[in-house]
Structures are given as structure tokens and as C-alpha cells.
Write an enzyme that holds these catalytic residues in place. Structure first.
Site, PDB file in Angstrom:
ATOM      1  CE1 TYR A  24      -3.851  -2.199   0.121  1.00 49.46           C
ATOM      2  CE2 TYR A  24      -2.643  -3.149   1.850  1.00 49.46           C
ATOM      3  CZ  TYR A  24      -3.676  -3.264   1.031  1.00 49.46           C
ATOM      4  OH  TYR A  24      -4.582  -4.569   0.834  1.00 49.46           O
ATOM      5  CG  ASN A  75      -9.681   1.864  -1.385  1.00 51.04           C
ATOM      6  OD1 ASN A  75     -10.097   0.817  -1.488  1.00 51.04           O
ATOM      7  ND2 ASN A  75      -8.397   1.909  -1.421  1.00 51.04           N
ATOM      8  CB  ALA A  78     -11.848  -5.766   3.139  1.00 50.15           C
ATOM      9  CG  HIS A  81     -12.935  -7.726  -2.111  1.00 53.15           C
ATOM     10  ND1 HIS A  81     -12.770  -7.322  -3.401  1.00 53.15           N
ATOM     11  CD2 HIS A  81     -11.847  -7.205  -1.382  1.00 53.15           C
ATOM     12  CE1 HIS A  81     -11.580  -6.893  -3.576  1.00 53.15           C
ATOM     13  NE2 HIS A  81     -11.134  -6.526  -2.060  1.00 53.15           N
ATOM     14  CG  ASP A  88     -28.256  -2.642  -2.333  1.00 52.70           C
ATOM     15  OD1 ASP A  88     -28.188  -2.967  -3.439  1.00 52.70           O
ATOM     16  OD2 ASP A  88     -29.025  -3.353  -1.365  1.00 52.70           O
ATOM     17  CD  GLU A  99     -14.358  -0.802  -7.340  1.00 52.35           C
ATOM     18  OE1 GLU A  99     -14.944  -0.800  -8.330  1.00 52.35           O
ATOM     19  OE2 GLU A  99     -14.201  -1.643  -6.534  1.00 52.35           O
ATOM     20  CB  ILE A 102      -3.739   1.503  -3.069  1.00 50.59           C
ATOM     21  CG1 ILE A 102      -4.235   2.708  -2.259  1.00 50.59           C
ATOM     22  CG2 ILE A 102      -2.081   1.590  -3.060  1.00 50.59           C
ATOM     23  CD1 ILE A 102      -4.314   2.752  -0.815  1.00 50.59           C
ATOM     24  CB  SER A 103      -2.959  -3.500  -4.056  1.00 49.45           C
ATOM     25  OG  SER A 103      -4.100  -3.942  -3.727  1.00 49.45           O
ATOM     26  NE  ARG A 108      -2.901  -7.568  -2.432  1.00 46.98           N
ATOM     27  CZ  ARG A 108      -3.488  -7.117  -1.416  1.00 46.98           C
ATOM     28  NH1 ARG A 108      -4.167  -5.825  -1.449  1.00 46.98           N
ATOM     29  NH2 ARG A 108      -3.525  -7.546  -0.182  1.00 46.98           N
ATOM     30  NE  ARG A 112      -6.431  -9.176  -0.858  1.00 44.93           N
ATOM     31  CZ  ARG A 112      -6.438  -8.825   0.566  1.00 44.93           C
ATOM     32  NH1 ARG A 112      -7.411  -7.680   0.640  1.00 44.93           N
ATOM     33  NH2 ARG A 112      -6.142  -9.137   1.313  1.00 44.93           N
TER      34      ARG A 112
HETATM   35  C1  DHK Z   1      -7.632  -2.178   0.002  1.00 45.82           C
HETATM   36  C2  DHK Z   1      -7.892  -3.210   0.888  1.00 45.82           C
HETATM   37  O1  DHK Z   1      -7.941  -2.915   2.311  1.00 45.82           O
HETATM   38  C3  DHK Z   1      -8.064  -4.360   0.437  1.00 45.82           C
HETATM   39  O2  DHK Z   1      -8.820  -5.270   1.389  1.00 45.82           O
HETATM   40  C4  DHK Z   1      -8.511  -4.605  -0.839  1.00 45.82           C
HETATM   41  C5  DHK Z   1      -7.615  -2.296  -1.438  1.00 45.82           C
HETATM   42  C6  DHK Z   1      -7.704  -3.794  -2.016  1.00 45.82           C
HETATM   43  C7  DHK Z   1      -6.670  -1.606  -2.299  1.00 45.82           C
HETATM   44  O3  DHK Z   1      -5.896  -1.921  -3.131  1.00 45.82           O
HETATM   45  O4  DHK Z   1      -6.607  -0.340  -1.974  1.00 45.82           O
HETATM   46  O5  DHK Z   1      -8.724  -5.755  -1.358  1.00 45.82           O
END
Ligand code: DHK
Length: 147
Positions: A24, A75, A78, A81, A88, A99, A102-103, A108, A112
């Protein structure tokens, strides 16, 4: 009239800079909010930012955005997912939604790879690090200018 963006960050993103920096990055959430606020101001936009670790609070914040916010950057962490409730709430919001992850969630774990929010989002940015938030500000500005 000057438009307003709501920037929402979900669970554990308050730990940005401390949490798994190899995934991150080293920037804190304050750094991200400052950079997005500055970018928005350059584009003549206002930006309001919130972070919550709680699904219901994020739903409340999305509902609040119905009054006076012209676009959302989210963002969901979690909850991307898992959360039909956030989907809704976004479906009850009229403005554009971008949306951000960061990753690169597609590189992954398989759990995810799917995001409920993507079904609603006008755009999805993943794997660009925290720069993805700035891309999202730019994208909303473009959408505001063309609609
Ligand atoms: C950030 C999270 O906390 C993860 O639960 C997601 C996401 C990915 C990110 O990449 O910003 O799976």
C-alpha cells in the site's frame, strides 16, 4: 457552480503508510487527502474526505453525499469484495462514482478479484498506488465537464 467531490476510504485505510507498505506504499491517508484536496482545488473543485472502518457508517456517508456532493471517489477496502449494502447505497446515488484500489487486486488473492462496487462505478482504478486517487479526481473533473 463549484462542484464537490466526496472521497471515501473504507476499513484499514486509516493505517495507510504503516500497514503492509510493500503493498500500500508509504504515504499516509492524510498525505492522500491533502494531495487530492490540492488537485481538486487546482481544478476548481471542493473535496470532502471521510474514512471509516464500519460498513454502516460508509452507507450513511454515501447517503449523505446525495445532498450536495456531485461525485464520489471510493476505496471500499475489503468491503469491495463483500458489501451489497455499499453497492445498494451507491445505486441510490445519482452522480458519477470512481472506485480506487491502491493495489492491483487482480494480481492478488482470488477473493479480491471481484468487487461489488465495480458494477456501479463509472470507472475503476487499481494498481496505480495512491496516485490512483489523483487520477480519480481528474476523471471526475472530466466527467463533470462533459455532462
Ligand atoms: C484495500 C484493501 O484494504 C483491501 O482489502 C482490498 C484495497 C484492496 C486497495 O488495494 O486499496 O482488497
Amino acid at each position: 457552480m463549484r462542484k464537490t467531490i466526496t472521497l471515501l476510504n473504507g476499513p484499514n485505510l486509516n493505517l495507510l503508510g504503516l500497514r503492509q507498505p510493500e503493498i500500500y506504499g508509504h504515504e499516509t491517508l492524510d498525505d492522500v487527502v491533502t494531495a487530492c484536496t490540492e488537485r481538486a482545488a487546482e481544478l476548481d473543485l471542493d473535496l470532502i474526505a471521510h474514512q471509516s472502518n464500519h460498513e454502516g457508517t460508509l452507507v450513511d456517508l454515501i447517503q449523505d453525499a446525495r445532498n450536495g456532493s456531485d461525485g464520489i471517489i471510493i476505496n471500499p477496502g475489503a468491503y469491495s469484495h463483500t458489501s451489497v449494502a455499499i453497492l445498494d447505497a451507491l445505486n441510490a446515488y445519482d452522480g458519477p462514482v470512481i472506485e480506487v484500489h491502491i493495489s492491483n487486486i487482480h494480481q492478488r488473492e482470488s477473493f479480491r478479484h471481484h468487487s461489488y462496487v465495480s458494477a456501479r462505478a463509472e470507472g475503476v482504478i487499481a494498481g496505480c498506488g495512491t496516485q490512483g486517487y489523483l487520477f480519480a479526481v481528474d476523471r471526475l473533473h472530466r466527467l463533470f465537464s462533459t455532462t
